[in-house]
Design a protein around this motif. Structure first.
Motif, short mmCIF file in Angstrom:
data_model
loop_
_atom_site.label_atom_id
_atom_site.label_comp_id
_atom_site.label_asym_id
_atom_site.label_seq_id
_atom_site.Cartn_x
_atom_site.Cartn_y
_atom_site.Cartn_z
N SER A 1 0.87 -1.18 0.01
CA SER A 1 0.18 -0.04 0.07
C SER A 1 0.82 1.31 -0.03
CB SER A 1 -0.84 -0.06 1.31
OG SER A 1 -1.36 1.38 1.71
N ASN B 1 -9.86 -4.33 2.14
CA ASN B 1 -8.46 -4.56 1.69
C ASN B 1 -8.08 -5.96 1.19
OD1 ASN B 1 -5.89 -3.03 1.56
ND2 ASN B 1 -5.05 -4.16 3.23
N ALA C 1 -6.05 0.44 2.20
CA ALA C 1 -7.52 0.21 1.94
C ALA C 1 -7.68 0.21 0.45
CB ALA C 1 -8.55 1.06 2.86
#
Ligand code: RUB
Length: 318
Positions: free
Chosen positions: A134, A211, A200
């Motif tokens: 992420s 997620n 997310a």
């Protein structure tokens, strides 16, 4: 130049790359989609404003159909298309190009701001466990490292696509010592961890976090060991349609990502399920860190209303 379908080759390529996960991760997908709409507008052969508008809607629809879970994609498309204004093709073109560029610049700035806010939760000597890759989560670590905070990371490999390898590489580049583990080892290492930090793809109005598959179980494990669960998510991850009760669609991907055909045949007559994402309920999340500050998951709805209101247009379905 556009092809016979009316779509620009760069837009087609971006759509294919998103579907094939050559371009992946919610923020990167949003950025690429906005860039592709900008390219479509720049090279459009449309002769009338109506034809231009139709072409942009077709382009947005093509991008929208690629992956269903990351709401950053429709949020990006909506942002660019609702900024499409003008009486002539030239005016419309300019507005789309400018709006796409603005979206991309805002995205960058939001991630920087979010990173600085998230860094405030990380203390010298902390060990952070990550899942998947992420860019929002990494922005928090990057900002902390820039502040001189010493961190270590336990990085889950994240089957079936092993995005943890990307995280491990990025963290190593930042000088953060990394221990790579298989997903099944996560609970065993939870006692050594000060934060679980994830990104997310979508955040629902009740604060549920959608997620990468595995996040929900990981959050339960973190809760069990008293490890705070921190979700780094720019506001384009807020899913406005969930305000009116819509559920977030979970992408089901090809079985081939889990097991190759030859091995599958050896194993026998089996079904394979490959959901790409799961839903972590708000009670297992401590903080959602956005560019507007950090929120307990239950209060993220306030930010969602402020940013999106109650009505959510989908200009590409008109
Ligand atoms: C990526 C994933 C990431 C979020 C957030 O899934 O679940 O945690 O997209 O990423 P996939 P970012 O690899 O299937 O796209 O913070 O970069 O937006």
């Amino acid at each position: 130049m556009v092809d016979s379908s009316g779509l620009h080759p760069e837009l087609e390529r971006t759509a294919d790359d998103i579907a094939e996960m050559e371009i992946r991760g919610a923020a990167t997908i949003a950025d690429a989609a906005a860039a592709a709409l900008g390219a479509q507008a720049a090279d459009s052969d449309a002769e009338t404003p109506e034809a231009f508008r139709r072409e942009m809607r077709d382009a947005a629809r093509r991008l929208h159909e690629t992956r269903p879970t990351a709401v950053s994609l429709p949020n990006a498309l909506r942002y660019v298309l609702t900024g499409m204004e003008g009486e002539t093709v030239a005016e419309l073109r300019k507005s789309v190009e400018e709006q796409a560029a603005r979206f991309r610049a805002d995205l960058d700035a939001a991630q920087d701001r979010l990173g600085r806010i998230g860094a405030g939760r990380l203390n010298d000597g902390d060990v952070v466990m990550t899942h998947c890759h992420s860019t929002d989560a990494l922005a928090c670590i990057e900002a902390a490292v820039e502040d001189g905070t010493d961190l270590e990371a336990i990085v889950k490999e994240t089957r079936p696509r092993n995005q943890g390898h990307i995280t491990a590489e990025r963290l190593s580049e930042l000088g953060v010592p990394v221990t790579l583990i298989v997903d099944n080892a996560a609970h065993r290492f939870m006692n050594d961890v000060d934060h679980l930090l994830v990104g997310a793809d979508s955040i629902a109005a009740d604060g549920s976090v959608v997620n990468k598959i595995g996040t929900a179980g990981l959050a339960v494990s973190a809760r069990d060991r008293g490890v705070p669960v921190m979700v780094a998510a720019q506001s384009i991850k807020l899913h406005p349609r969930t305000l009116t009760g819509a559920a977030v669609e979970i992408e089901q991907r090809d079985a081939m990502e889990v097991i190759d055909d030859e091995t599958r045949e050896e194993v026998g007559d089996i079904d394979v399920a490959n959901p790409a994402f799961d839903v972590t309920p708000p009670r297992h999340v401590d903080a959602i860190v956005t560019e507007h500050g950090q929120f307990p998951p239950e209060s993220v709805v306030v930010l969602m209303r402020e940013l999106f209101g109650e009505s959510v247009e989908e200009p590409w379905s008109e």
